[in-house]
Design a protein around this motif. Structure first.
Motif, PDB file in Angstrom:
ATOM      1  N   ARG A 124      12.430   1.316  -8.038  1.00  0.00           N
ATOM      2  CA  ARG A 124      11.416   1.413  -9.326  1.00  0.00           C
ATOM      3  C   ARG A 124      11.430  -0.487 -10.067  1.00  0.00           C
ATOM      4  O   ARG A 124       9.939  -0.990 -10.219  1.00  0.00           O
ATOM      5  CB  ARG A 124      12.145   2.120 -10.331  1.00  0.00           C
ATOM      6  N   HIS A 125      12.660  -0.691 -10.136  1.00  0.00           N
ATOM      7  CA  HIS A 125      11.611  -2.252 -10.295  1.00  0.00           C
ATOM      8  C   HIS A 125      11.280  -2.771  -9.945  1.00  0.00           C
ATOM      9  O   HIS A 125      10.060  -3.173  -9.913  1.00  0.00           O
ATOM     10  CB  HIS A 125      13.308  -2.900 -10.376  1.00  0.00           C
ATOM     11  N   TYR A 126      11.559  -2.582  -8.691  1.00  0.00           N
ATOM     12  CA  TYR A 126       9.977  -3.969  -7.338  1.00  0.00           C
ATOM     13  C   TYR A 126       9.109  -3.172  -7.699  1.00  0.00           C
ATOM     14  O   TYR A 126       7.885  -4.163  -7.761  1.00  0.00           O
ATOM     15  CB  TYR A 126      10.273  -3.008  -5.783  1.00  0.00           C
ATOM     16  N   ARG A 127       8.311  -2.206  -8.167  1.00  0.00           N
ATOM     17  CA  ARG A 127       7.536  -1.614  -8.369  1.00  0.00           C
ATOM     18  C   ARG A 127       6.416  -1.713  -9.664  1.00  0.00           C
ATOM     19  O   ARG A 127       5.729  -2.500  -9.408  1.00  0.00           O
ATOM     20  CB  ARG A 127       7.350  -0.245  -8.282  1.00  0.00           C
ATOM     21  N   GLN A 128       7.302  -2.026 -10.359  1.00  0.00           N
ATOM     22  CA  GLN A 128       6.976  -2.972 -11.346  1.00  0.00           C
ATOM     23  C   GLN A 128       6.450  -3.999 -11.695  1.00  0.00           C
ATOM     24  O   GLN A 128       6.187  -4.506 -12.440  1.00  0.00           O
ATOM     25  CB  GLN A 128       8.314  -2.072 -13.033  1.00  0.00           C
ATOM     26  N   GLN A 129       7.236  -5.024 -10.670  1.00  0.00           N
ATOM     27  CA  GLN A 129       7.011  -5.980 -10.136  1.00  0.00           C
ATOM     28  C   GLN A 129       5.795  -5.999  -9.793  1.00  0.00           C
ATOM     29  O   GLN A 129       5.151  -7.161  -9.497  1.00  0.00           O
ATOM     30  CB  GLN A 129       8.050  -7.076  -9.897  1.00  0.00           C
ATOM     31  N   GLY A 130       5.350  -4.934  -9.027  1.00  0.00           N
ATOM     32  CA  GLY A 130       4.137  -4.892  -8.528  1.00  0.00           C
ATOM     33  C   GLY A 130       4.183  -5.699  -6.631  1.00  0.00           C
ATOM     34  O   GLY A 130       3.035  -5.494  -6.335  1.00  0.00           O
ATOM     35  N   TYR A 131       5.254  -4.774  -6.466  1.00  0.00           N
ATOM     36  CA  TYR A 131       5.911  -5.081  -4.925  1.00  0.00           C
ATOM     37  C   TYR A 131       5.077  -2.896  -4.157  1.00  0.00           C
ATOM     38  O   TYR A 131       5.135  -2.726  -5.601  1.00  0.00           O
ATOM     39  CB  TYR A 131       7.232  -5.659  -5.202  1.00  0.00           C
ATOM     40  N   GLN A 132       5.491  -3.608  -3.451  1.00  0.00           N
ATOM     41  CA  GLN A 132       5.139  -2.051  -2.317  1.00  0.00           C
ATOM     42  C   GLN A 132       6.143  -1.544  -2.014  1.00  0.00           C
ATOM     43  O   GLN A 132       5.806  -2.149  -0.333  1.00  0.00           O
ATOM     44  CB  GLN A 132       3.489  -1.688  -1.716  1.00  0.00           C
ATOM     45  N   PRO A 133       7.288  -1.265  -2.284  1.00  0.00           N
ATOM     46  CA  PRO A 133       8.528  -0.929  -1.212  1.00  0.00           C
ATOM     47  C   PRO A 133       8.260   0.330  -0.569  1.00  0.00           C
ATOM     48  O   PRO A 133       7.493   1.235  -0.855  1.00  0.00           O
ATOM     49  CB  PRO A 133       9.625  -1.023  -2.341  1.00  0.00           C
ATOM     50  N   LYS A 134       8.864   0.269   0.445  1.00  0.00           N
ATOM     51  CA  LYS A 134       8.682   1.059   1.593  1.00  0.00           C
ATOM     52  C   LYS A 134       9.458   1.938   1.673  1.00  0.00           C
ATOM     53  O   LYS A 134      10.693   1.187   1.514  1.00  0.00           O
ATOM     54  CB  LYS A 134       8.073   0.774   2.881  1.00  0.00           C
ATOM     55  N   ALA A 135      10.098   3.324   1.915  1.00  0.00           N
ATOM     56  CA  ALA A 135      11.602   3.656   2.216  1.00  0.00           C
ATOM     57  C   ALA A 135      11.425   4.432   3.721  1.00  0.00           C
ATOM     58  O   ALA A 135      10.160   5.094   4.132  1.00  0.00           O
ATOM     59  CB  ALA A 135      11.933   4.762   1.194  1.00  0.00           C
ATOM     60  N   LEU A 136      11.878   4.130   4.447  1.00  0.00           N
ATOM     61  CA  LEU A 136      12.573   4.777   5.946  1.00  0.00           C
ATOM     62  C   LEU A 136      13.752   5.112   5.928  1.00  0.00           C
ATOM     63  O   LEU A 136      15.199   4.682   5.502  1.00  0.00           O
ATOM     64  CB  LEU A 136      12.167   3.716   6.715  1.00  0.00           C
ATOM     65  N   ASP A 137      14.060   6.196   6.623  1.00  0.00           N
ATOM     66  CA  ASP A 137      14.707   6.880   7.326  1.00  0.00           C
ATOM     67  C   ASP A 137      15.178   6.787   8.906  1.00  0.00           C
ATOM     68  O   ASP A 137      14.901   6.044   9.777  1.00  0.00           O
ATOM     69  CB  ASP A 137      14.815   8.334   7.712  1.00  0.00           C
ATOM     70  N   ILE A 138      17.378   5.606   8.616  1.00  0.00           N
ATOM     71  CA  ILE A 138      16.405   5.050   9.996  1.00  0.00           C
ATOM     72  C   ILE A 138      18.419   6.012  10.134  1.00  0.00           C
ATOM     73  O   ILE A 138      19.057   6.816   9.432  1.00  0.00           O
ATOM     74  CB  ILE A 138      18.266   3.773   9.317  1.00  0.00           C
TER      75      ILE A 138
END
Length: 138
Positions: A124-138
C-alpha cells in the motif's frame, strides 16, 4: 523503478532467507550491486552465514555494510547503499528510507501472519507513493 513482491508458499523463516540468497546470487550474476536489508543484527548474521553455505557449488561475494559498503552483495539494515542503481532485497518489515537509490526492489512475502500484514502495508505504501508494485508467486 521496478518493485516486486515475491509470495512464498511457506511460513518458515529459513525459506525467506534462502530465497533472499538465491535472489542475491541472481542479481550479482546479472551485474547489479545488491543490498540485502535485514530486520536486525541477528538476521544480518544469519544471512551472512547462509550466503556461505546455501549452495555448495555457488559462491556469492558478500560483506556486512559496516565492513565493506561496496561489496558485490552488501548486508545491512538502514544504511543508504554506497552504490546506486542496484537491487534491494528487503527482509525488513518496513519500507527502506532509501528506495530512491535502487532500480529494483524485491520484497519477500512469507505466509507468516505478522510478515504477511507488514507486506500488505508495504505494498500500500508503494502505491501511495505512485509506484506500481507487482505481486508474483515463486
Amino acid at each position: 523503478m521496478r518493485i516486486e513482491f515475491y509470495r512464498l508458499g511457506s511460513t518458515q523463516a529459513d525459506a525467506r532467507l534462502r530465497a533472499a540468497c538465491q535472489l542475491a546470487r541472481k542479481g550479482w550474476q546479472a551485474g547489479l550491486p545488491v543490498f540485502i536489508r535485514c530486520q536486525d543484527g541477528e538476521e544480518m548474521q544469519t544471512i551472512d552465514e547462509l550466503l556461505w553455505r546455501f549452495k555448495a557449488e555457488a559462491f556469492v561475494p558478500h560483506e556486512l555494510a559496516e565492513d565493506n559498503p561496496v561489496a558485490p552483495v552488501v548486508i545491512g539494515e538502514n544504511e543508504p547503499p554506497a552504490q546506486s542503481g542496484g537491487l534491494l532485497i528487503n527482509l525488513n518489515r518496513g519500507v527502506s528510507p532509501h528506495i530512491q537509490y535502487f532500480s529494483r526492489i524485491i520484497e519477500l512475502v512469507s505466509q507468516d501472519p505478522e510478515r504477511l500484514q507488514a507486506s500488505r502495508d508495504n505494498f500500500r505504501h508503494y502505491r501511495q507513493q505512485g509506484y506500481q508494485p507487482k505481486a508474483l508467486d515463486i
